[in-house]
Scaffold this motif. Structure first.
Motif, PDB file in Angstrom:
ATOM      1  N   ARG A  17       0.866  -1.182   0.000  1.00 44.46           N
ATOM      2  CA  ARG A  17       0.000   0.000   0.000  1.00 44.46           C
ATOM      3  C   ARG A  17       0.903   1.233   0.000  1.00 44.46           C
ATOM      4  O   ARG A  17       2.095   1.161   0.322  1.00 44.46           O
ATOM      5  CB  ARG A  17      -0.912   0.012   1.229  1.00 44.46           C
ATOM      6  CG  ARG A  17      -1.853  -1.201   1.331  1.00 44.46           C
ATOM      7  CD  ARG A  17      -2.598  -1.165   2.660  1.00 44.46           C
ATOM      8  NE  ARG A  17      -3.405  -2.355   2.905  1.00 44.46           N
ATOM      9  CZ  ARG A  17      -4.708  -2.465   2.652  1.00 44.46           C
ATOM     10  NH1 ARG A  17      -5.353  -1.416   2.131  1.00 44.46           N
ATOM     11  NH2 ARG A  17      -5.365  -3.573   2.906  1.00 44.46           N
ATOM     12  N   TRP A  18       0.304   2.373  -0.293  1.00 41.24           N
ATOM     13  CA  TRP A  18       1.122   3.587  -0.368  1.00 41.24           C
ATOM     14  C   TRP A  18       1.656   3.993   1.003  1.00 41.24           C
ATOM     15  O   TRP A  18       2.669   4.694   1.083  1.00 41.24           O
ATOM     16  CB  TRP A  18       0.328   4.728  -1.007  1.00 41.24           C
ATOM     17  CG  TRP A  18       0.201   4.565  -2.485  1.00 41.24           C
ATOM     18  CD1 TRP A  18      -0.918   4.312  -3.202  1.00 41.24           C
ATOM     19  CD2 TRP A  18       1.269   4.622  -3.436  1.00 41.24           C
ATOM     20  NE1 TRP A  18      -0.631   4.189  -4.537  1.00 41.24           N
ATOM     21  CE2 TRP A  18       0.713   4.388  -4.718  1.00 41.24           C
ATOM     22  CE3 TRP A  18       2.645   4.845  -3.347  1.00 41.24           C
ATOM     23  CZ2 TRP A  18       1.484   4.371  -5.875  1.00 41.24           C
ATOM     24  CZ3 TRP A  18       3.412   4.826  -4.501  1.00 41.24           C
ATOM     25  CH2 TRP A  18       2.836   4.597  -5.740  1.00 41.24           C
ATOM     26  N   LYS A  19       1.023   3.543   2.060  1.00 37.54           N
ATOM     27  CA  LYS A  19       1.542   3.839   3.393  1.00 37.54           C
ATOM     28  C   LYS A  19       2.858   3.103   3.659  1.00 37.54           C
ATOM     29  O   LYS A  19       3.596   3.463   4.578  1.00 37.54           O
ATOM     30  CB  LYS A  19       0.514   3.460   4.464  1.00 37.54           C
ATOM     31  CG  LYS A  19       0.249   1.968   4.580  1.00 37.54           C
ATOM     32  CD  LYS A  19      -0.758   1.672   5.674  1.00 37.54           C
ATOM     33  CE  LYS A  19      -1.007   0.166   5.820  1.00 37.54           C
ATOM     34  NZ  LYS A  19      -2.001  -0.121   6.892  1.00 37.54           N
ATOM     35  N   HIS A  20       3.134   2.073   2.861  1.00 36.44           N
ATOM     36  CA  HIS A  20       4.367   1.309   3.021  1.00 36.44           C
ATOM     37  C   HIS A  20       5.541   1.924   2.259  1.00 36.44           C
ATOM     38  O   HIS A  20       6.678   1.483   2.422  1.00 36.44           O
ATOM     39  CB  HIS A  20       4.164  -0.125   2.522  1.00 36.44           C
ATOM     40  CG  HIS A  20       3.116  -0.879   3.269  1.00 36.44           C
ATOM     41  ND1 HIS A  20       2.200  -1.718   2.654  1.00 36.44           N
ATOM     42  CD2 HIS A  20       2.827  -0.918   4.595  1.00 36.44           C
ATOM     43  CE1 HIS A  20       1.396  -2.245   3.563  1.00 36.44           C
ATOM     44  NE2 HIS A  20       1.753  -1.773   4.738  1.00 36.44           N
ATOM     45  N   ARG A  80       2.699   6.530  -8.624  1.00 33.89           N
ATOM     46  CA  ARG A  80       1.787   7.315  -7.776  1.00 33.89           C
ATOM     47  C   ARG A  80       1.078   8.385  -8.595  1.00 33.89           C
ATOM     48  O   ARG A  80      -0.140   8.583  -8.473  1.00 33.89           O
ATOM     49  CB  ARG A  80       2.579   7.949  -6.632  1.00 33.89           C
ATOM     50  CG  ARG A  80       1.747   8.818  -5.691  1.00 33.89           C
ATOM     51  CD  ARG A  80       0.837   8.010  -4.820  1.00 33.89           C
ATOM     52  NE  ARG A  80      -0.031   8.817  -3.994  1.00 33.89           N
ATOM     53  CZ  ARG A  80      -0.022   8.812  -2.656  1.00 33.89           C
ATOM     54  NH1 ARG A  80       0.840   8.043  -2.005  1.00 33.89           N
ATOM     55  NH2 ARG A  80      -0.859   9.555  -1.973  1.00 33.89           N
ATOM     56  N   ASP A  91       7.941   4.995   1.596  1.00 28.80           N
ATOM     57  CA  ASP A  91       8.475   6.248   2.145  1.00 28.80           C
ATOM     58  C   ASP A  91       9.409   6.849   1.105  1.00 28.80           C
ATOM     59  O   ASP A  91      10.601   6.525   1.040  1.00 28.80           O
ATOM     60  CB  ASP A  91       9.222   5.971   3.455  1.00 28.80           C
ATOM     61  CG  ASP A  91       9.554   7.256   4.212  1.00 28.80           C
ATOM     62  OD1 ASP A  91       9.635   8.310   3.556  1.00 28.80           O
ATOM     63  OD2 ASP A  91       9.738   7.185   5.440  1.00 28.80           O
ATOM     64  N   SER A 142      -5.524   7.142  -1.365  1.00 26.33           N
ATOM     65  CA  SER A 142      -5.178   7.348   0.040  1.00 26.33           C
ATOM     66  C   SER A 142      -3.965   6.516   0.405  1.00 26.33           C
ATOM     67  O   SER A 142      -3.451   5.737  -0.411  1.00 26.33           O
ATOM     68  CB  SER A 142      -6.359   6.968   0.936  1.00 26.33           C
ATOM     69  OG  SER A 142      -6.569   5.560   0.904  1.00 26.33           O
ATOM     70  N   GLU A 143      -3.518   6.660   1.624  1.00 27.61           N
ATOM     71  CA  GLU A 143      -2.372   5.872   2.085  1.00 27.61           C
ATOM     72  C   GLU A 143      -2.713   4.387   2.180  1.00 27.61           C
ATOM     73  O   GLU A 143      -1.825   3.546   2.169  1.00 27.61           O
ATOM     74  CB  GLU A 143      -1.904   6.391   3.453  1.00 27.61           C
ATOM     75  CG  GLU A 143      -1.267   7.763   3.401  1.00 27.61           C
ATOM     76  CD  GLU A 143      -0.029   7.771   2.506  1.00 27.61           C
ATOM     77  OE1 GLU A 143       0.993   7.197   2.910  1.00 27.61           O
ATOM     78  OE2 GLU A 143      -0.096   8.333   1.398  1.00 27.61           O
ATOM     79  N   GLU A 144      -4.018   4.073   2.281  1.00 32.31           N
ATOM     80  CA  GLU A 144      -4.444   2.680   2.355  1.00 32.31           C
ATOM     81  C   GLU A 144      -4.616   2.041   0.975  1.00 32.31           C
ATOM     82  O   GLU A 144      -4.835   0.839   0.874  1.00 32.31           O
ATOM     83  CB  GLU A 144      -5.763   2.569   3.120  1.00 32.31           C
ATOM     84  CG  GLU A 144      -5.675   2.937   4.592  1.00 32.31           C
ATOM     85  CD  GLU A 144      -4.763   1.977   5.366  1.00 32.31           C
ATOM     86  OE1 GLU A 144      -4.755   0.771   5.033  1.00 32.31           O
ATOM     87  OE2 GLU A 144      -4.072   2.425   6.287  1.00 32.31           O
TER      88      GLU A 144
END
Length: 432
Positions: free
Chosen positions: A239-242, A289, A244, A304-306
Motif C-alpha cells: 500500500r502507499w503507506k508502506h 503514484r 516512504d 489514500s495511504e491505504e
C-alpha cells in the motif's frame, strides 16, 4: 452383518426391552434403538460434546423396515460418529478430516488447502481406509516409494505428503488416540537440491521492456520485484503507506494470497522488514503514484495511504491477484522468448547479483525476508563459492601488489635464510 457391525450392536450386559434398548460402542459412544410402530424404528446416536456447554448432542434418524435394518443403520451411524473416530477404529481418512478442522486454527489457509489437496489426491485413495492403530512405518515406506515410481511424483511433493500424514498422526497422539507416531519411523525420500539458474541482467531488462510495451504498470511491478527481491504476494500487498519516498524505503509487512477470493496475511516468516530503495526505483514509484492519482481523479476518486500500489480499481481499494500476475508474466516471457524464466527467478536474480557484488549475506537475508542468514546460505551456497573465488583473487592481488611496493624498484629482494633449530639428541638413561 460384518464384524464391525456386529460389534457395534453388541450389548453391554443390559437387557433389551421391547420399546427401547441401549447400545454401547467400545465404551465411547452410546446409541439407542426404539420401536415406534410396526416397521418403523427410531435410532439415535450421541454426538460430540458442545465445546461451550459441555452437553452432548444427539443425532436421530427414522428407519422404515425390519429390526435388522434398524440395527444395521444404527451400526453405521455409530461407526461414522465423530466421537467414535477417537478410538482404535478411526481410519486415517477420518483422522485427516478431523485434523484439518483443528489445523485451520494455526495453519495459513493457502497452506492448509495445499495439504488437503495432497490428502485427497494421494493419501486417502491409498491409505484412507486403514485403521490408524494398525498403520505401520513399512506401509508408509512402500506408499512413498510407489508415489515416486508409479505416480511419478517428485521427492519434494512426496516429502509434503509425509508432512501431512505426520502432522495428522501427531494430532492423534496429542488427543490420546495413539501412543506413538509411526510416521516418525518412516523413511522419507531425500530432498533433491534443485539448481538455481537466475536470469541475466540482459534477460531481466528484456522482460521489463516487453512488459512496458504491454502494460507500463506491469513493467513497474517487475522493476520493483527485481530490485527488492520481494515475493510475488508481498509486492501485491504493498500500500502507499508502506512507501516512504522521502527516506527511500519500503516496508514489507503483508502478503496477498488467494483462498476463496483474495486475503491479506502476514509475510512467510510472519515478520515485517524495511528495504532501502535506489534512486531509479524511487522515480519509478513516483511515476506509479502520479499515474494512479490521475486515474483516480478521472473517475471521481482519490488515492489514500491505504490504497494499493498496484491495483486495477481507480481508488486502489483492491490489489492485483497473485494468480493474475503469474499468468500475465507467462505471456510476457513468451513474447520475450524467455520461456525458461519464472517470475520467482527475479527474486533469485536480486539475491545472486548482490552476492556477486560482495554484499554481506546478512544484508541480503534481511532484504529477502529469510528467517536467518543460514537460509540464504543454504539456498545460494554455490553462488557463495563463486564469490569466494573472486574474493581469493582480490585478496591475492592485493597481497601481490603489497609485496611489489615494499621492494626497491629494479632490485632483487634478499631472502634471509634463518638457521634451522638444532636437533637435540636425548640419551636414554640406563634403566629407563
Amino acid at each position: 452383518m460384518g464384524t464391525d457391525t456386529a460389534n457395534a450392536v453388541k450389548h453391554s450386559g443390559r437387557k433389551r426391552t421391547k420399546s427401547n434398548c441401549r447400545v454401547l460402542y467400545d465404551g465411547a459412544v452410546s446409541g439407542y434403538l426404539e420401536k415406534r410402530e410396526n416397521g418403523v424404528y427410531r435410532v439415535s446416536v450421541e454426538g460430540p460434546r458442545d465445546p461451550l456447554t459441555g452437553k452432548r448432542t444427539r443425532v436421530r434418524k427414522t428407519v422404515r423396515g425390519t429390526k435388522k435394518d434398524a440395527e444395521a443403520e444404527l451400526a453405521r451411524m455409530l461407526l461414522d460418529s465423530p466421537e467414535s473416530a477417537g478410538n482404535a477404529h478411526s481410519t486415517l481418512g477420518s483422522l485427516l478430516e478431523q485434523w484439518a478442522e483443528t489445523a485451520a486454527q494455526t495453519i495459513a489457509p493457502t497452506t492448509l488447502r495445499s495439504y488437503l489437496n495432497l490428502a485427497q489426491n494421494h493419501v486417502i485413495p491409498a491409505l484412507g481406509d486403514i485403521k490408524i492403530k494398525s498403520l505401520t512405518a513399512h506401509e508408509l515406506d512402500r506408499f512413498y516409494a510407489a508415489l515416486i515410481a508409479r505416480r511419478r511424483l517428485s521427492t519434494s511433493t512426496v516429502r509434503q505428503v509425509h508432512v501431512v500424514i505426520r502432522r495428522a498422526l501427531q494430532q492423534a497422539v496429542q488427543w490420546g488416540w495413539l501412543t506413538r507416531n509411526v510416521a516418525d519411523l518412516a523413511t522419507v525420500p531425500r530432498q533433491e537440491k534443485s539448481s538455481i539458474t537466475p536470469p541475466s541482467i540482459e534477460e531481466v531488462g528484456r522482460l521489463i521492456e516487453v512488459a512496458n510495451e504491454r502494460d507500463s504498470a506491469f513493467g513497474r511491478f517487475l522493476v520493483l520485484s527485481a530490485t527488492t527481491g520481494a515475493r510475488r504476494g508481498e509486492v501485491c500487498a504493498l500500500r502507499w503507506k508502506h512507501v516512504d519516498l522521502a527516506r527511500s524505503e519500503l516496508l514489507i509487512e503483508a502478503s496477498i494470497a488467494e483462498f476463496e477470493g483474495l486475503i491479506e496475511k502476514d509475510t512467510k516468516t510472519h515478520a515485517s522488514r524495511r528495504i532501502a530503495l535506489d534512486p531509479g526505483t524511487i522515480e519509478m514509484l513516483k511515476e506509479q503514484r502520479t499515474i494512479s492519482e490521475e486515474r483516480a481523479r478521472r473517475y471521481g476518486y482519490h488515492i489514500s495511504e491505504e490504497s494499493y500500489v498496484f491495483s486495477d480499481f481507480p481508488d486502489g481499494s483492491r490489489p492485483w491477484a497473485p494468480g493474475w500476475v503469474t499468468h500475465t508474466f507467462a505471456q510476457v516471457r513468451e513474447s520475450a522468448g524467455l520461456t525458461r524464466v519464472r517470475l520467482h527467478d527475479l527474486r533469485h536474480f536480486a539475491a545472486t547479483l548482490l552476492m556477486a557484488r560482495g554484499v554481506p549475506v546478512r544484508t541480503i537475508s534481511g532484504r529477502l525476508g529469510h528467517a536467518n542468514p543460514s537460509t540464504t546460505l543454504a539456498v545460494y551456497s554455490h553462488f557463495v563459492a563463486a564469490s569466494d573465488r573472486e574474493a581469493a583473487a582480490i585478496i591475492g592481488g592485493e597481497v601481490s601488489t603489497s609485496r611489489e611496493t615494499t621492494s626497491p624498484k629494479g632490485t632483487q629482494r634478499k631472502v634471509i635464510q634463518r638457521p634451522s633449530r638444532p636437533v637435540q639428541e636425548t640419551r636414554r638413561r640406563k634403566g629407563t
